[in-house]
Motif scaffolding. Structure first.
Motif, short mmCIF file in Angstrom:
data_model
loop_
_atom_site.label_atom_id
_atom_site.label_comp_id
_atom_site.label_asym_id
_atom_site.label_seq_id
_atom_site.Cartn_x
_atom_site.Cartn_y
_atom_site.Cartn_z
N UNK A 193 -5.37 0.90 -7.37
CA UNK A 193 -5.19 2.30 -7.68
C UNK A 193 -6.08 3.14 -6.38
N UNK A 194 -6.74 2.75 -5.54
CA UNK A 194 -7.89 3.17 -4.29
C UNK A 194 -7.31 3.38 -3.31
N UNK A 195 -7.65 4.13 -2.26
CA UNK A 195 -7.58 4.25 -1.34
C UNK A 195 -7.46 3.31 0.08
N UNK A 196 -6.39 2.74 0.74
CA UNK A 196 -6.89 1.95 1.30
C UNK A 196 -8.01 2.50 2.44
N UNK A 197 -8.71 2.05 2.53
CA UNK A 197 -9.69 2.21 3.72
C UNK A 197 -10.24 1.36 4.68
N UNK A 203 0.86 -0.98 0.21
CA UNK A 203 -0.09 -0.03 0.02
C UNK A 203 0.65 1.07 0.00
N UNK A 204 1.63 1.41 -0.88
CA UNK A 204 2.29 2.93 -1.09
C UNK A 204 1.54 4.00 -0.90
N UNK A 205 2.13 4.78 0.21
CA UNK A 205 0.89 6.10 0.28
C UNK A 205 -0.47 5.91 0.16
N UNK A 206 -0.53 4.55 0.85
CA UNK A 206 -2.31 3.99 0.92
C UNK A 206 -2.48 3.17 0.51
#
Length: 753
Positions: A542-546, A534-537
């Motif tokens: 391709x989506x932010x980790x939630x 999860x680079x930079x989350x």
């Protein structure tokens, strides 16, 4: 016959002098002003009945409702403060010694385990658990110990209970046990412990410790099954007789049941038998679940008329302790008073040099209890409690968050200490790290945050670094906490050592300058996050980790602020955190079924001072989902490596070999990071100068008998701190005097020709 003339009703009345009429009209307001002034002089803000503060009464408070004072069920700290002063156990803890040390209470000595092998022979030394088929503890009671006076023990000349001759109409007006006209006592018997333990097997009680005890004490499962069948039969019979078993439950005779795990040897001796080796069982004997239960009390409280009067063990426990229940109105107050049958044991005569310097040995060897009455007042809000403490009407108090800066300040050494105002009042500060852990938990069954792969471990380690709990403690706890390096709190064997060797290397580093642990840099967390995928989350899609925080704290202002803090910390990693609030029942269902992702500030308070009481929270067999909701492994952690180490140390006696295993288990948990370990709370308790022998004890609540009150000093301070503000009263009296003078002068003018 003579006749009489009726008086003339229309004749004019003689007029009263003006002055008399004027004064008569003015008298009521004059009297009202005078009475108001007198009342103002005599008014007091003392919340207690007149004269109560003049004797040895200890005044304290509780802020949570009381669920039950039944020793088989009660499981809350504030209930233990009351209950453990009324009932006693075979063992207790030494009041002053640290680390915590067991000592006899009802027992004449601390029992020593006897290990029996599979061939029936006694094993010597400390045998391996696989060689042990049974463990026996013989407990010998101190003879002559008597129960507190209670109507359940009063008998007629023919031996029948005296209360049975009272009619329901007699009992209708009874609201206290003291209302009963006849009370008596009897000596403590070994059978009372059997009754108490068999009663725990009654599933209707839902005792919180039954599931733990039954896995070790021989025959509890069989006893429980027999009880369940018998209760069903008794209930069927009662229903046929028209009895409402909801209002008037049936009572099986617990004395007649066979329980292999507790054998009565004679009147003063009984034997506790375990099915396997478990050295921590000795601590059970210091918990109120092992308090004796006289059969007479159960029979008394199951009388329909007594139940209808709402008298029960939940409110009126029976015991041998230093105090007995006097008044019980849980929604308002509880009062306990000296037990006249107490054996007056001496105050401890040994302690450390620090104890001696603090005056904790000034009463060494004197008979207890010193305090004759304890009043527990229900206070829903913290601020009123605080105000009454400052007025001298409570003898001890915590510190509300809003008042922390007024009570505590940073001293020149950078430590929290009393403010100058508190020092001038003679108030003392008592601090100590609680044997408690609050943690941020990951559901190890969840496909994102759970699992034991290297990448999943790194994700949890990264989040643990981002959650800077020193910052949390400073913001939300006013510094009242210690950042946890592991699940084991300070003061418990196996807790991380002070200094560099005690730091959790996966989350913290050692600050040589400040001589304290500190969080690793956030860049370390970002690198771990990238290694986790999860680079930079940003996730593989391709989506932010939630991530989703499940809780039942919606509407609580404190939680709202804490959630904002969590969101800011997760933002540092580019992770989006969302709430999934639910009501308490739904949240509990989520926990029991594993239908959650992350949880916040889950806590565990030690039942006894052994590291096993914390490490067992991560044994796989105790997983909540795995155990059907009965275990305490809330994060559902499962590790073969940890389980193997835990099973070894669980049944070992303390020593270097066990300590090495504890440290090994701790390191496994630190690396796997099923939790961000959070913090251990630090208790700050204030006491007034007139309260003596106050020493916080986190393992037992049975020490009210050791505290002493200087009532004369308390009364003087209450007078000093609560003097009436006389300026307004003097002004009112002045108005009365001026008004009276004016009225007299006016009346004289009216009488002038």
């Amino acid at each position: 016959m003579s006749s009489q003339t009726a008086p003339d009703q229309s004749a004019p009345r003689r007029r009263q002098p003006r002055r008399r009429r004027w004064l008569l009209g003015a008298l009521p307001p004059l009297l009202a002003l005078l009475i108001a002034a007198i009342l103002a002089f005599s008014a007091t803000n003392d919340p207690w009945p007149a004269g109560m503060a003049a004797d040895e009464t200890f005044f304290t408070s509780y802020s949570s409702s009381i669920k039950s004072l039944d020793p088989a069920v009660s499981y809350y700290v504030h209930e233990g403060e009351i209950l453990d002063s009324i009932v006693e156990m075979p063992l207790s803890y030494h009041y002053l010694r640290r680390p915590y040390e067991l000592c006899p209470m009802l027992a004449s000595a601390i029992p020593v385990p006897r290990y029996i092998g599979h061939d029936g022979a006694t094993l010597s030394g400390d045998p391996p658990p696989e060689q042990v088929a049974r463990v026996e503890y013989d407990i010998e009671l101190i003879p002559g110990i008597r129960y507190q006076p209670h109507p359940c023990f009063a008998k007629n000349s023919d031996g029948t209970p005296h209360y049975q001759q009272l009619t329901p109409r007699d009992l209708k007006g009874f609201r206290r046990i003291g209302d009963f006209p006849a009370q008596d006592s009897r000596e403590l018997h070994a059978e009372d412990f059997k009754v108490a333990l068999v009663r725990l097997c009654d599933t209707r009680l839902a005792s919180p410790v039954y599931s733990t005890l039954k896995s070790f004490i021989l025959g509890m499962d069989d006893c429980s099954a027999q009880l369940k069948n018998d209760v069903a039969t008794l209930e069927a019979d009662a229903s046929r007789d028209g009895r409402d078993i909801g209002m008037h439950p049936v009572l099986p005779d617990y004395r007649r049941y066979d329980l292999a795990g507790l054998q009565v040897i004679d009147q003063h001796r009984f034997r506790l038998v375990l099915s396997r080796k478990y050295p921590q069982a000795i601590y059970w004997l210091a918990m109120h679940f092992f308090a004796p239960m006289p059969w007479e009390a159960l029979a008394f409280y199951h009388q329909p008329a007594v139940m209808d009067a709402r008298l029960s063990l939940k409110n009126w426990p029976v015991g041998t302790g230093a105090y007995m229940m006097h008044e019980c109105a849980p929604a308002d107050h509880v009062t306990i008073v000296k037990n006249p049958n107490f054996r007056h044991e001496p105050y401890p005569n040994d302690g450390s040099d620090d104890d001696r310097h603090a005056g904790l040995l000034n009463d060494a060897g004197k008979t207890t209890p010193f305090i004759k009455r304890v009043v527990f007042q229900f206070e829903r809000e913290a601020i009123p409690t605080w105000i009454k403490f400052l007025q001298g009407y409570y003898d001890n108090s915590g510190i509300p968050n809003d008042m922390f800066d007024a009570a505590v300040a940073m001293n020149p050494n950078g430590e929290l200490a009393l403010s100058q105002d508190m020092i001038q009042r003679g108030i003392r500060l008592n601090t100590g790290v609680a044997p408690t852990i609050f943690y941020f938990g990951f559901n190890m069954l969840d496909p994102v945050v759970g699992g034991n792969s290297p990448r999943q471990k790194k994700l949890r380690q990264a989040i643990s670094i981002a959650l800077d709990y020193q910052e949390f403690i400073d913001i939300f706890l006013n510094g009242r906490g210690v950042v946890a390096q592991s699940v084991i709190p300070p003061g418990i064997t196996g807790a991380p050592a002070d200094g560099p060797t005690g730091v959790n290397p996966f989350v913290d580093t050692w600050d040589d300058l400040r001589q304290t642990p500190r969080r690793r840099p956030i860049d370390d967390a970002r690198k771990l996050l990238a290694d986790a995928g999860y680079p930079n989350g940003i996730g593989p899609d391709g989506a932010p980790l939630t991530l989703f925080l499940d809780h039942a704290s919606a509407g609580q202002s404190a939680f709202k602020a804490q959630f904002q803090w969590l969101r800011q910390r997760f933002d540092l990693l580019g992770i989006n955190i969302q709430e999934r609030p639910s009501d308490l029942n739904r949240w509990r269902d989520k926990v029991n079924t594993g239908n959650w992702q992350i949880i916040f500030n889950k806590g565990w308070l030690a039942d006894y001072p052994d590291p096993e009481n914390f490490l067992f929270l991560f044994y796989s067999a105790n997983g909540v989902v795995n155990s059907g909701g009965r275990g305490a492994n809330y994060v559902n952690y499962s590790s073969e490596a940890f389980d193997a180490v835990f099973k070894q140390l669980e049944s070992m006696a303390d020593g270097p070999e066990r300590l090495a295993l504890i440290q090994q288990a701790t390191r496994i948990l630190q690396e796997d990071a099923p939790c961000c370990w959070g913090f251990h709370p630090k208790n700050f308790i204030l006491t007034h100068a007139w309260l003596h022998n106050y020493q916080p004890h986190e393992m037992s609540k049975s020490f009210l008998k050791y505290r002493r009150i200087d009532a004369a000093q308390r009364q003087q301070r209450q007078r000093d701190w609560n003097r009436p503000r006389l300026a307004g009263i003097y002004a009112a009296l002045g108005i009365v005097a001026v008004a009276a003078s004016a009225m007299i002068l006016c009346s004289k003018r009216e009488d002038l020709p």
